[in-house]
Design a protein around this motif. Structure first.
Motif, PDB file in Angstrom:
ATOM      1  N   GLY A   1       6.859   3.178  -0.677  1.00 17.81           N
ATOM      2  CA  GLY A   1       5.546   2.628  -0.369  1.00 17.81           C
ATOM      3  C   GLY A   1       5.278   1.272  -0.974  1.00 17.81           C
TER       4      GLY A   1
ATOM      5  N   PHE B   1      -0.921  -6.062   4.710  1.00 15.53           N
ATOM      6  CA  PHE B   1      -1.375  -5.439   5.960  1.00 15.53           C
ATOM      7  C   PHE B   1      -1.284  -6.445   7.096  1.00 15.53           C
ATOM      8  CE2 PHE B   1      -4.481  -4.584   9.239  1.00 15.53           C
ATOM      9  CZ  PHE B   1      -4.097  -3.321   9.607  1.00 15.53           C
ATOM     10  N   HIS B   2      -1.641  -7.719   6.813  1.00 14.37           N
ATOM     11  CA  HIS B   2      -1.687  -8.748   7.854  1.00 14.37           C
ATOM     12  C   HIS B   2      -0.313  -9.416   7.974  1.00 14.37           C
ATOM     13  CE1 HIS B   2      -5.705  -8.120   6.193  1.00 14.37           C
ATOM     14  NE2 HIS B   2      -6.152  -8.368   7.396  1.00 14.37           N
ATOM     15  N   LEU B   3       0.703  -8.639   8.419  1.00 12.36           N
ATOM     16  CA  LEU B   3       2.063  -9.167   8.380  1.00 12.36           C
ATOM     17  C   LEU B   3       2.301 -10.362   9.307  1.00 12.36           C
ATOM     18  CD1 LEU B   3       4.181  -5.948   7.899  1.00 12.36           C
ATOM     19  CD2 LEU B   3       3.664  -7.679   6.241  1.00 12.36           C
TER      20      LEU B   3
ATOM     21  N   GLN C   1       0.824  -4.036  -2.272  1.00 13.69           N
ATOM     22  CA  GLN C   1       0.389  -2.770  -2.854  1.00 13.69           C
ATOM     23  C   GLN C   1       1.437  -2.256  -3.833  1.00 13.69           C
ATOM     24  OE1 GLN C   1       1.490  -3.065   0.228  1.00 13.69           O
ATOM     25  NE2 GLN C   1       2.617  -1.298   0.905  1.00 13.69           N
TER      26      GLN C   1
ATOM     27  N   ASP D   1      -2.192   7.198  -1.156  1.00 14.27           N
ATOM     28  CA  ASP D   1      -0.850   6.699  -0.853  1.00 14.27           C
ATOM     29  C   ASP D   1      -0.912   5.240  -0.401  1.00 14.27           C
ATOM     30  OD1 ASP D   1      -1.860   6.932   1.653  1.00 14.27           O
ATOM     31  OD2 ASP D   1      -0.466   8.440   2.362  1.00 14.27           O
ATOM     32  N   ALA D   2       0.274   4.689  -0.117  1.00 12.40           N
ATOM     33  CA  ALA D   2       0.367   3.270   0.210  1.00 12.40           C
ATOM     34  C   ALA D   2      -0.422   2.924   1.467  1.00 12.40           C
ATOM     35  CB  ALA D   2       1.829   2.887   0.390  1.00 12.40           C
ATOM     36  N   PHE D   3      -0.468   3.860   2.403  1.00 10.14           N
ATOM     37  CA  PHE D   3      -1.208   3.611   3.645  1.00 10.14           C
ATOM     38  C   PHE D   3      -2.693   3.376   3.357  1.00 10.14           C
ATOM     39  CE2 PHE D   3      -3.651   5.233   7.271  1.00 10.14           C
ATOM     40  CZ  PHE D   3      -3.146   4.430   8.281  1.00 10.14           C
TER      41      PHE D   3
ATOM     42  N   LEU E   1      -3.157  -0.092   2.204  1.00  8.48           N
ATOM     43  CA  LEU E   1      -3.073  -1.028   3.329  1.00  8.48           C
ATOM     44  C   LEU E   1      -4.375  -1.027   4.124  1.00  8.48           C
ATOM     45  CD1 LEU E   1       0.572  -0.357   4.541  1.00  8.48           C
ATOM     46  CD2 LEU E   1      -0.264  -2.456   3.541  1.00  8.48           C
ATOM     47  N   MET E   2      -4.971   0.171   4.301  1.00  9.07           N
ATOM     48  CA  MET E   2      -6.242   0.259   5.035  1.00  9.07           C
ATOM     49  C   MET E   2      -7.355  -0.424   4.241  1.00  9.07           C
ATOM     50  SD  MET E   2      -6.087   1.529   7.944  1.00  9.07           S
ATOM     51  CE  MET E   2      -4.452   1.014   8.334  1.00  9.07           C
TER      52      MET E   2
END
Lengths: 249, 73
Positions: free
Chosen positions: A23, A176-178, A202, A215-217, A220-221
């Protein structure tokens, strides 16, 4: 080979998998850097990647280019030396916030003063992740870490003000904004002077789980909901990401 | 007629660390971690979200092109 994975020619696939925790955002920044090299279609012999010590410091070893994994905090002076010796090379510093702003903070100040043509990509995970989660120069106010169990009492480093003080290029993005991150790195590589890309990544194992992320998600959110893209700003606010252009370039 | 799958998710199980990012990004719930292993079903729409967000370069999506045929007559 599909177009989306053509960037892998810049990476040493024999060294994978990466040593980072599940993550971790460093892998996403590593990918974005390789994608930016691919987008500019750079020659492998024209790029040098330099990194210092820390989690993000391991990134230099994964590039199939000339790369140096140097002493703690000394990534910028070494990169400046490489640039001085051969000014045709594109020198990229890929290191963490603790290395660039904490231990190597003074070198960053003087590199901006000289405006050496380097591209600095700072993996800013707001923690000293490799040593277990101590407060780093970018840790936010009142954040709980291993060394600040009652919340961090110091304000974080204002990196943007330091870089902009000498009219250098500053861009900020998140993991998140890759696509935006890739654009920032491409613009930074095109910039003729010193360019600094501050990537908010993160760290779930040593930072996120202490401050309540599952978690990592979820982290990202949080970046998705908290940060707004603003590519026209003179000076970015705390909750904005984007590219700030310098006057006269 | 069942929806045709538009992509094939190739997972490198040596690189995958089961960080559970890609199953939550997948809009069709095509990826899932079952028994400590990431598995892919046949609902892929080739949106490339899993490939883009995978931090460990473990996923490659290969697009499947279907030839459109018009019924005779």
């Amino acid at each position: 080979m599909e177009d989306t994975v053509r960037f892998k020619r810049f990476l040493k696939e024999g060294n994978l998998p990466t040593p980072w925790c599940p993550g971790c955002g460093n892998g996403q920044v590593l990918k974005s850097l390789a994608q930016a090299f691919e987008e500019l279609n750079l020659d492998k012999h024209q790029v040098v990647v330099v990194s210092g010590i820390g989690c993000a410091g391991r990134s230099a070893g994964f590039f199939d280019l000339d790369s140096v994994h140097t002493a703690h905090g000394r990534a910028i002076p070494l990169a400046e030396g490489i640039k001085t010796a051969n000014e045709n090379l594109k020198v990229v510093v890929s290191s963490g916030d603790g290395d660039l702003l904490g231990i190597g903070g003074n070198h960053l100040l003087h590199a901006t003063r000289r405006n050496t043509p380097l591209t600095i990509v700072c993996y800013s995970n707001e923690i000293y992740g490799m040593t277990g989660g101590q407060a780093s120069p970018t840790t936010r106010l009142n954040t709980k870490t291993l060394t600040t169990p009652e919340g961090n009492r110091d304000v974080p480093f204002n990196v943007q003000a330091i870089i902009k003080a000498h009219n250098c290029f500053y861009a900020r993005s998140t993991t998140f904004h890759l696509p935006h991150l890739k654009k920032c790195i491409v613009e930074a590589l095109r910039h003729p002077g010193l360019s600094f890309v501050d990537v908010i990544t993160q760290c779930i194992v040593n930072n996120g789980r202490r401050i309540g992320f599952k978690d990592a998600f979820e982290m990202l959110m949080y970046y998705k909901n908290n940060y707004k893209i603003n590519d026209n700003a003179e000076f970015l606010k705390d909750n904005e990401i984007g590219i700030t252009r310098c006057a006269g370039v | 007629m069942p929806r045709q799958k538009k992509g094939e998710v190739a997972i490198n199980h040596d690189y995958c660390k089961r960080c559970n990012i890609c199953p939550q990004f997948c809009p069709t719930k095509n990826l899932e971690i079952v028994g400590g292993k990431l598995v892919s079903y046949d609902r892929c729409i080739a949106c490339f979200n899993c490939e883009r967000y995978c931090p460990d370069l473990a996923i490659e999506v290969v697009k499947i092109y279907h030839v459109e045929t018009t019924p005779a007559g």
